[in-house]
Motif scaffolding. Sequence first.
Motif, mmCIF file in Angstrom:
data_model
loop_
_atom_site.group_PDB
_atom_site.id
_atom_site.type_symbol
_atom_site.label_atom_id
_atom_site.label_comp_id
_atom_site.label_asym_id
_atom_site.label_seq_id
_atom_site.Cartn_x
_atom_site.Cartn_y
_atom_site.Cartn_z
ATOM 1 N N ARG A 61 16.341 -20.333 99.996
ATOM 2 C CA ARG A 61 16.767 -21.702 99.671
ATOM 3 C C ARG A 61 18.276 -21.784 99.837
ATOM 4 N NH1 ARG A 61 17.794 -24.196 94.184
ATOM 5 N NH2 ARG A 61 17.657 -26.460 94.475
ATOM 6 N N ILE A 62 18.726 -22.737 100.641
ATOM 7 C CA ILE A 62 20.144 -22.884 100.961
ATOM 8 C C ILE A 62 20.637 -24.197 100.377
ATOM 9 C CG2 ILE A 62 21.852 -22.943 102.813
ATOM 10 C CD1 ILE A 62 19.410 -21.809 104.565
ATOM 11 N N VAL A 63 21.717 -24.123 99.619
ATOM 12 C CA VAL A 63 22.342 -25.316 99.050
ATOM 13 C C VAL A 63 23.820 -25.281 99.409
ATOM 14 C CG1 VAL A 63 22.867 -26.614 96.963
ATOM 15 C CG2 VAL A 63 20.693 -25.388 97.148
ATOM 16 N N GLY A 64 24.319 -26.325 100.056
ATOM 17 C CA GLY A 64 25.726 -26.386 100.421
ATOM 18 C C GLY A 64 25.909 -26.776 101.873
ATOM 19 N N ASP A 65 27.158 -26.891 102.281
ATOM 20 C CA ASP A 65 27.471 -27.247 103.663
ATOM 21 C C ASP A 65 27.169 -26.078 104.586
ATOM 22 O OD1 ASP A 65 28.297 -29.801 103.146
ATOM 23 O OD2 ASP A 65 30.387 -29.241 102.804
ATOM 24 N N VAL A 66 26.421 -26.348 105.636
ATOM 25 C CA VAL A 66 26.043 -25.326 106.606
ATOM 26 C C VAL A 66 26.624 -25.715 107.958
ATOM 27 C CG1 VAL A 66 24.124 -24.191 107.771
ATOM 28 C CG2 VAL A 66 23.920 -24.799 105.359
ATOM 29 N N PRO A 67 27.336 -24.819 108.627
ATOM 30 C CA PRO A 67 27.907 -25.175 109.931
ATOM 31 C C PRO A 67 26.830 -25.352 110.996
ATOM 32 C CG PRO A 67 28.251 -22.854 109.466
ATOM 33 C CD PRO A 67 27.701 -23.452 108.213
ATOM 34 N N GLU A 68 27.122 -26.164 111.969
ATOM 35 C CA GLU A 68 26.176 -26.385 113.060
ATOM 36 C C GLU A 68 25.900 -25.069 113.782
ATOM 37 O OE1 GLU A 68 25.608 -29.287 116.986
ATOM 38 O OE2 GLU A 68 27.415 -29.417 115.734
ATOM 39 N N GLY A 69 24.628 -24.835 114.094
ATOM 40 C CA GLY A 69 24.233 -23.607 114.779
ATOM 41 C C GLY A 69 23.911 -22.458 113.844
ATOM 42 N N ALA A 70 24.037 -22.669 112.524
ATOM 43 C CA ALA A 70 23.750 -21.596 111.571
ATOM 44 C C ALA A 70 22.253 -21.296 111.540
ATOM 45 C CB ALA A 70 24.243 -21.975 110.183
ATOM 46 N N TYR A 71 21.932 -20.090 111.095
ATOM 47 C CA TYR A 71 20.536 -19.677 110.996
ATOM 48 C C TYR A 71 20.407 -18.609 109.918
ATOM 49 C CZ TYR A 71 22.253 -15.822 113.923
ATOM 50 O OH TYR A 71 22.961 -14.756 114.416
ATOM 51 N N VAL A 72 19.173 -18.347 109.510
ATOM 52 C CA VAL A 72 18.884 -17.314 108.508
ATOM 53 C C VAL A 72 18.138 -16.181 109.195
ATOM 54 C CG1 VAL A 72 17.564 -16.760 106.419
ATOM 55 C CG2 VAL A 72 18.847 -18.905 106.556
ATOM 56 N N THR A 73 18.477 -14.945 108.834
ATOM 57 C CA THR A 73 17.722 -13.787 109.318
ATOM 58 C C THR A 73 17.025 -13.113 108.143
ATOM 59 O OG1 THR A 73 19.625 -12.296 109.120
ATOM 60 C CG2 THR A 73 19.271 -13.371 111.251
ATOM 61 N N PHE A 74 15.816 -12.627 108.404
ATOM 62 C CA PHE A 74 15.025 -11.917 107.397
ATOM 63 C C PHE A 74 14.728 -10.506 107.904
ATOM 64 C CE2 PHE A 74 13.931 -16.388 106.697
ATOM 65 C CZ PHE A 74 14.002 -16.500 105.311
#
Length: 486
Positions: free
Chosen positions: A359-372
């Motif tokens: 769960r992500i809360v806050g400003d995220v830059p364009e092109g961001a991603y999550v890795t698992f």
Amino acid sequence: MRYGGSSQVSGKAVNFSVRKEFVPTLGTAVAAKVVDAGQPVVDTVTSGVDDGDSWASGLELRASGWYFDGLGVGDLSEPVMPGADETAKEFIARLGTMGFRPSAYGEASFTAPGQRVDVRATAEPGGDAAYEAPRGGGFGTWVWAFEVEKLSDTARQYIGKDVVSGFLEYTETNSNRARVSVESTVTEHTGVVGSELSDTITVDGFPDDHGSFDGNVKLGIGADRAMAQVSVWWAGDPNDSAGDEAYRPQGETPPAEDSNHRLIGVWDYPAVNGRIRVGAGAPDAHGDPVHIVAESHGWYVFVWSFDGDDRVMPASSAYDDAWERVRIWDVARPRKPALTTQVEPGIVRVDEPFRDTARIVGDVPEGAYVTFTAYEAVEEGAVPGMNGVLLDEARAEVDHTLFEQTVASPQVRSPKAGLVYWRASLRSRDGDVLVSHELGVEGETVTVEVPGDPPAGPKADPEPEKPVLSHTGAGVVAIIVVGSGA
């Protein structure tokens, strides 16, 4: 005139076969006293004869070799010699009762004294596949023999009994250097000028007694190097924070110091396995508290390194490792994103599916991603993150227009019981880690049980729960699921 008589005596000719037994000898020495993990082990074997003996002209004798690895410091006693009438097979069996069993083999053929053969160890007797020094290191030693039972019929007429070398002879013993693994992550991946920086480093692969071996002069093997080092580097544009991006850390090794690259400091830490805390007041190897404060905008990079010794190969973390750098800004960036992770479910049985959510809360830059990343199951108490993976940096796209959102990993299954550790990370378009967490944090470990065992507790709903809105007043929530898994 009288003639005397004559008589003729006939007889059977007798042929005598004359042969002379001789005692062959084997002179042996390892080609290298120190061998790195994954490299071949080579022994130099030289034929000879006892004083006063002569090698039968053109007679071929084949020698057999056994290589023993994984020996510890406590095994380096005086050489063990074969008995006067002990065969090679009996000697190898006796070594087995002492806990020593061969891991590799060799063969050499001779037709005269003074011949020398470089023998590369093989994984199987008489095989072609080369043996490689083990990753875990340890000492190794050879035993060589002329075995009567393996000689030709002709050769057995000259050789009366087995000729066997000793175990742990000084010229026949080498050190196989272990390969160390290092896994680490900084506490915060972004900050502002004045922030205190810290790092958590996990090291594995050193011998358990590393740092205590004083070397062995007879064997020609040097002492342990007791300390590893952690260095912190700065990179950036000292005059303009807008220019810092041009000095993003590149390459495995730190650059030479100049106006855009500066070594902040170097600290000693014991060269042993375990978890190291660097900075935030945690002590170094000498008991001195370490504080690292970001005094300039730019990039700060932690590098763990070990120069190597006769038991362990040199090793270092990479200068461009995204887990090991902190981006420092002049001023705080608004609404820095926060990451909350939770595995689903927390308890499964072998081969049952499970996954991770972020769960992500806050400003995220364009092109961001999550890795698992999910690591293979290990026993409780084992150091996490030093083994193989079930899922490796699986990518989940993030919507930069949303202030709050949840993404999920693909499902995975574990073929064995134990603890599966997860790590989720929010990364920028360029791969910089914006937010992450240490392995083993609450909610990021799955317990995998053996089929048939009663479950340790209730299982969570495999679908991610709809996240509760934060107090920022954001009105949009997105749930993104990546892949369907196995």
